[in-house]
Design an enzyme around this catalytic site. Structure first.
Site, PDB file in Angstrom:
ATOM      1  N   GLU A 142       0.816  -1.209   0.000  1.00 18.10           N
ATOM      2  CA  GLU A 142       0.000   0.000   0.000  1.00 18.10           C
ATOM      3  C   GLU A 142       0.855   1.266   0.000  1.00 18.10           C
ATOM      4  O   GLU A 142       0.598   2.198  -0.743  1.00 18.10           O
ATOM      5  CB  GLU A 142      -0.888   0.019   1.255  1.00 18.10           C
ATOM      6  CG  GLU A 142      -2.169  -0.737   1.113  1.00 18.10           C
ATOM      7  CD  GLU A 142      -3.021  -0.236  -0.048  1.00 18.10           C
ATOM      8  OE1 GLU A 142      -3.635   0.833   0.110  1.00 18.10           O
ATOM      9  OE2 GLU A 142      -3.069  -0.897  -1.101  1.00 18.10           O
ATOM     10  N   ASP A 143       1.838   1.286   0.868  1.00 22.57           N
ATOM     11  CA  ASP A 143       2.516   2.545   1.175  1.00 22.57           C
ATOM     12  C   ASP A 143       3.880   2.725   0.530  1.00 22.57           C
ATOM     13  O   ASP A 143       4.500   3.761   0.666  1.00 22.57           O
ATOM     14  CB  ASP A 143       2.719   2.669   2.706  1.00 22.57           C
ATOM     15  CG  ASP A 143       1.411   2.574   3.452  1.00 22.57           C
ATOM     16  OD1 ASP A 143       0.370   2.719   2.793  1.00 22.57           O
ATOM     17  OD2 ASP A 143       1.431   2.352   4.675  1.00 22.57           O
TER      18      ASP A 143
END
Ligand code: MN
Length: 709
Positions: A78-79
């Site tokens: 995600e990050d």
């Protein structure tokens, strides 16, 4: 050097996993640390502290190496710039799937706060997770975020607490993850009602201090009595969680002291018979409350929970609640679904993990099915085990539950009948898709409507909900009647013309008489009946014109009524599938009862043999301005050469015709190709065929007029 959280994690997993698995976790740790390098949490801590904490919430449940690895990597995709494929390459496909499942859940946002919606959202989460481990990691992720919630803004912390209370705590409860569930609830309570939480937790601390003496006295008596009776047992005091106390106060309008007045104990023994013996011993020590005994060992609770519950009068008449169960049952009660992983870590077992979870749940379901009160649990589990529903969002964030296989059209009808009837296109996750597209969990679906659009009969072949099916049928029937009535009016007009009358000149009285004679409710009904072939236009025309048979026979012969086809008759006029007439072909109409007007070519083979008494033949002609695409069938014999099909298709496209369907039969060095094309008329077909003849490999072209049904 002081021990770090990462060291502790590795120590914890070494206690139950093989060195090889521990090595993988160690490399995942390094990988995650590098990926999150430079990122900070809201609290100012390095980001890596979060995945480590999440993994450490899962180690007491003895989750397998894949799950712990995925927990460490859960925010990487995600990050950071790391892709799922990279994770698969480094840590294997199962880990990548877990991480992917987690990122998908992260994209779901719960927007409305109605109870019914919360239930659907929980189901959607469960259905999307597929693998129970995804849910377990997600819950651990949420728990750590809740523990560190004080570093985010007030508004955000309230929103997250709300979501946790509505969605995640109930899921933890349903899966039997007791410890997790209670902490999630207490933390949510803390951020939703900070004042009540502060007051209650302070009161609880004081009360626990005061109670300590009574509790230890009761503990000692029970332990002593069990030992005297040679029962090997572990006896513990039991504390309700804060939110549980609060709920009890609310539900029963009790004061804090009243709720806390009840003391709770738990007795853990070796086996089932010992449970009942211990119960007898306890009832001998303290008098039981009548009607408070419950045997959840013989009849387990819906979530699989087993235990004996009783309430007794303690010293000085203090009410005491006691739970008696085996260590095994306790494990299930505390960690629910996860208890299945405990003490299982051999290679083969991990490979079969998912399958075994299913088996375990299934056997649980079987035992529950016999006990009767399983309906609720079954319903919630089936989204995981038997995924037969999908959950999708409307553009406003409302959740709709649809059966698996449901399409955009089903969704449109489940929103509103008018939306269904007027839908022309659909967007799924902001992309235009065909209306027949199957919806998937978590899709955001938007329906594009047009005010004059109508349902399409083809929808019936792919909708799965009975609501959509019923509404489409209803709309089509109404449409069909309208179109048939229009055709019937024209047929009647033609018949009257042939008798020397005009439809608009027929006096009101004649209509009233004919309606009565034919017991029809309205002119519209008569028109529709004629259009559908249920009544003959000539018969009604004669009745309206008040002519007798002999007179009419004369005039009819001299004046035949021809119906011209405009192409806008809709379903009232059908073009026969056997010969597929196109404008320019000599045609003939047949009125078949209940079906309306069917148009064939003059030379249609099925007409020659198929004449029977229930049909009326009608002269029809193409209107000069007819503009509509018609289907026509052609057969090609082509030499087998590479690329010939592509050449043929390109030539058809060049002639601005569409291919509706193609199939072929191979005959040695030749192939027979059957095409169904769309053309405007014979001229158009001729130009298509001209183009095809220019292809050297094409040996013969014929139009097919005897297509088997
Ligand atoms: Mn996270």
């Amino acid at each position: 050097m002081p021990q770090t959280d990462a060291d502790t994690l590795l120590q914890e997993v070494s206690a139950y996993l093989k060195p090889k698995d521990v090595a993988q976790i160690e490399s995942a740790l390094a990988f995650s640390r590098a990926a999150h390098e430079g990122q900070l949490r809201q609290s100012g801590e390095p980001y890596i502290s979060h995945p480590i904490a999440v993994a450490r919430i899962l180690t007491p449940l003895h989750l397998d190496a894949q799950a712990i690895t995925a927990a460490l990597l859960h925010d990487v995709a995600e990050d950071t710039s790391i892709s799922i494929d990279e994770i698969a390459e480094k840590f294997g496909a199962p880990v990548a799937e877990l991480v992917d499942g987690l990122s998908k859940l992260d994209k779901l946002k719960f927007e409305t706060l109605q109870d019914a919606q919360a239930e659907n959202f929980r189901k959607m989460l469960m259905a999307m997770a597929r693998d129970v481990r995804v849910i377990l990691i997600k819950l651990a992720d949420r728990l750590h975020n809740m523990r560190t919630l004080n570093s985010v803004s007030k508004a955000k912390s309230r929103r997250i607490a709300h979501e946790t209370m509505d969605i995640y705590a109930p899921i933890a409860n349903r899966l039997g993850l007791n410890t997790l569930y209670q902490e999630l609830e207490d933390l949510s309570f803390k951020y939703l009602h900070p004042n009540r939480y502060a007051v209650l937790s302070k009161a609880l601390k004081v009360a626990r201090g005061n109670r300590r003496e009574v509790v230890s006295k009761i503990l000692e008596s029970i332990r002593q009595r069990l030992a005297d009776n040679h029962i090997l047992a572990e006896v513990r005091g039991r504390e309700k969680h804060l939110y549980g106390i609060y709920q009890k106060m609310q539900a029963k309008s009790l004061a804090f002291a009243q709720v806390l007045d009840i003391y709770g104990f738990r007795i853990l023994v070796e086996d089932v018979p010992s449970c009942y013996v211990a119960l007898g011993v306890l009832h001998g020590l303290y008098k039981p409350f009548p009607g408070k005994f419950k045997d959840y060992i013989a009849i387990p609770k819906a979530n699989g929970y087993q235990s004996l519950h009783t309430a007794v009068f303690g010293p000085f008449g203090t009410p005491i609640e006691v739970q008696i169960r085996t260590h095994e049952m306790n494990k299930l009660a505390e960690s629910g679904v996860a208890s299945h992983w405990l003490y299982k870590s051999s290679e083969a077992q991990i490979n079969e993990l998912h399958q075994k979870t299913h088996q375990w749940l299934q056997s649980l379901l079987e035992s529950l099915a016999q006990s009767g009160d399983s309906v609720e649990f079954l319903e919630h589990l089936k989204v995981d085990l038997f995924p037969d529903e999908v959950y999708v969002f409307s553009p406003k964030g409302k959740i709709y539950a649809l059966p698996r296989g449901a399409t955009a059209v089903d969704f449109a009808y489940s929103v509103h009948t008018d939306i269904g009837n007027r839908c022309v296109a659909a967007k799924v996750n902001a992309e235009l898709v065909p209306l027949r597209s199957e919806l998937r969990n978590g899709d955001r679906v938007e329906i594009v409507t047009a005010p004059l659009a109508h349902p399409n009969p083809a929808w019936l072949s792919y909708v799965v909900t009975s609501k959509a099916r019923g509404e489409i049928r209803h709309a089509l029937k109404t449409m069909h009647l309208d179109e048939s009535a229009k055709l019937g009016e024209r047929l009647l007009g033609q018949a009257l013309n042939s008798l020397g009358f005009k439809l608009q000149d027929i006096p009101e009285q004649s209509w009233d008489r004919v309606l009565k004679e034919s017991s029809a409710k309205s002119r519209q009904e008569i028109f529709a009946d004629i259009g559908l072939g249920r009544r003959l236009n000539m018969v009604i025309a004669r009745q309206l014109a008040k002519l007798n048979e002999a007179e009419s026979a004369r005039t009819e012969a001299s004046n035949s009524g021809i119906i011209t086809l405009l192409g806008t008759e809709g379903m009232a006029v059908q073009y026969a599938k056997c010969c597929r007439p196109i404008p320019g072909d000599p045609i003939i109409g047949v009125i078949r009862s209940g079906q309306g007007l069917i148009v064939h070519t003059h030379d249609c083979p099925s007409l020659r043999k198929g004449r029977n008494g229930s049909e009326e033949w009608i002269d029809v002609a193409w209107d000069r301005n007819i503009h509509k695409l018609f289907e026509v069938s052609i057969k090609l014999i082509v030499a087998n050469q590479r690329g010939v099909l592509a050449k043929v298709a390109a030539s058809i496209a060049d002639a601005e015709s569409n291919i509706e369907n193609v199939h072929f039969a191979n005959e040695g060095e030749y192939t027979e190709l059957f095409f169904t094309l769309q053309v405007n008329n014979r001229l158009h077909l001729a130009s298509v065929m001209r183009g095809l003849r220019r292809i050297p490999e094409v040996i013969r072209i014929t139009r097919v007029k005897n297509i088997p049904a």
